[in-house]
Design an enzyme around this catalytic site. Structure first.
Site, PDB file in Angstrom:
ATOM      1  CG  LEU A 177      55.115   1.385 135.328  1.00 48.75           C
ATOM      2  CD1 LEU A 177      56.542   1.365 135.854  1.00 48.75           C
ATOM      3  CD2 LEU A 177      54.863   2.636 134.482  1.00 48.75           C
ATOM      4  N   GLY A 184      56.149  -3.736 147.564  1.00 49.54           N
ATOM      5  CA  GLY A 184      56.518  -4.705 146.542  1.00 49.54           C
ATOM      6  C   GLY A 184      55.607  -5.905 146.388  1.00 49.54           C
ATOM      7  CB  THR A 202      57.728   3.515 145.564  1.00 51.64           C
ATOM      8  OG1 THR A 202      57.212   4.095 146.773  1.00 51.64           O
ATOM      9  CG2 THR A 202      59.156   3.069 145.819  1.00 51.64           C
ATOM     10  CB  SER A 204      57.836   5.389 150.240  1.00 50.44           C
ATOM     11  OG  SER A 204      58.285   4.868 151.472  1.00 50.44           O
ATOM     12  CB  CYS A 366      39.422   5.649 157.146  1.00 46.36           C
ATOM     13  SG  CYS A 366      40.526   7.049 156.850  1.00 46.36           S
TER      14      CYS A 366
END
Length: 412
Positions: A177, A184, A202, A204, A366
């Site tokens: 899983l 993907g 997901t 999205s 970031c």
């Protein structure tokens, strides 16, 4: 100028010149050498906001063109601020701000099923062409793994997948899983290279469509399937669970819920590998600008709060690895690619200058956070039973060598 007065007390490294709305220059020189940057603040109110609410106002001012960098570039400015961030964080205003965020973080990170999907859509349902311009070919949107620090992005992302797969100890026919399966890439890699059956989940819609098409186009849809589904609604049990770059969206209020569900999904002798951004300090809050514009509902956890939730769920932590500067290097390569393709992003993906400045600020900010501040990445191997993995870590290196070979063969 209030902003100059505030920064003069905290800049000890580098040189900063601020040109105010009247054209006056304010020079700040630290005791130690560092970047030399000149910025122009175009109106008096922006200067006030930068002094009083820097974590939100800096990004907004750059996005809106109310702050421009005239010597150096945006990264140079953030690099200079990052080098001096310890002094900035020690000011009374910032200490008060962080304390308030700690009190509010449970409300900020409340992500029930419906809200979680809206938060994910805000970032991951943007036009797919955007990500093609700065990610690797496999669209790995998480920290790469640099063996030397000099690898190209494609190699470092391939090595990341092999590094994670080694910790999963995959065997043909196992059920895997992938929680937060993205476009993907991880699931398809595991299925191709190790003959396992993969289910990815997901929230999205954009990522679900792309990953499902990839599985069909590669002729492995019988072995790899992707669901538009919240992990909390996934039934069944799995030999292995992998989750890369998703845990940051869970929210601290849901950590026990997350690991309780993992325990329910994991076979008795199963193994999970959790890969997530984290912080090297006690629990806190999410950067205000980042939460508002990039990752609503997002939060990078302290190991202490993650481990506490794992313990309460009754799971074993069988290995922990902390990756420190790997994400700084990943973000550097992403930022360089984004800037090199900026005009194409505007023309082909249809995003305007403000959007491009927002993403430039996101990637550069970031990178600085991982290079100078409190951000890191952790990988936690988790099991239901203490004998689910070998007694020593020696197997990981052997597995990784095999998986690198297998991955190369599968890609040919």
């Amino acid at each position: 100028m209030l902003l100059a007065q505030v920064l003069a007390r905290v800049v000890s490294e580098g040189r900063l010149t601020i040109i105010d709305e009247a054209g006056r220059s304010h020079h700040i020189k630290g005791a130690k050498a560092g970047p030399a940057v000149t910025i122009r603040v175009h109106d008096w109110w922006t200067g006030i906001r930068l002094a009083l609410r820097p974590r939100l106002a800096l990004g907004e001012a750059y996005m809106d063109g109310r702050l421009t960098v005239e010597q150096g570039d945006l990264y140079d400015l953030l690099d200079l601020l990052g080098r001096n961030m310890a002094a900035v964080d020690s000011t009374a205003l910032m200490r008060w701000s962080y304390a308030l965020q700690r009190w509010l973080r449970v409300l900020e990170h409340y992500n029930p099923v419906g809200k979680a999907q809206k938060n994910v859509a805000h970032h991951y349902d943007l036009k797919g062409e955007l990500y093609d311009f700065f990610l690797d070919r496999d669209r790995q949107y998480s920290c790469a793994y640099f063996r030397t620090g000099n690898e190209p992005l494609e190699t470092a992302q391939a090595d990341k997948k092999a590094h994670i797969a080694a910790k999963l100890m995959l065997r043909p026919g196992q059920k895997v899983l992938d929680i937060g399966s993205g476009w993907g890439g991880m699931g398809l890699y595991l299925a191709r290279a190790f003959d396992v059956d993969v289910t990815g989940v997901t929230l999205s819609r954009e990522q679900h469509g792309v990953s499902s098409r990839r599985a069909a186009d590669e002729g492995v849809a019988d072995k790899v399937r992707f669901k538009l589904l919240d992990y909390r609604e996934e039934p069944g049990r799995y030999d292995r669970i992998v989750s890369v770059g998703m845990f940051e969206h869970v929210g601290s209020a849901h950590y026990l819920e997350y690991f309780t569900k993992v325990k329910e999904l994991l076979a008795d002798d199963g193994v999970m590998l959790l890969h997530s951004i984290g912080r090297m300090e006690p629990p806190g809050g999410t950067n205000t600008w980042l939460r508002k514009y990039i990752f609503p509902g997002g939060y990078t956890p302290a190991l202490s709060e993650v481990l506490a939730a794992i313990e309460k769920a009754g799971l074993w932590v069988t290995d922990i690895e902390v990756l420190r500067l790997h994400y700084a290097e990943t973000l550097r390569l992403w930022r360089e690619r984004f800037l090199a393709n900026r005009e194409q992003i505007k023309q082909l993906a249809g995003y305007d200058d403000r959007f491009c400045r927002m993403w430039e600020f996101y990637l550069a900010g970031c990178e600085v956070a991982f290079r100078y501040m409190n951000q890191m990445v952790f990988q936690i191997q988790i099991a239901r039973r203490q004998d689910a993995v070998p007694l020593t870590r020696d197997y990981m290196a052997a597995e990784e060598r095999l998986k690198n070979v297998a991955g190369s063969m599968a890609a040919e």
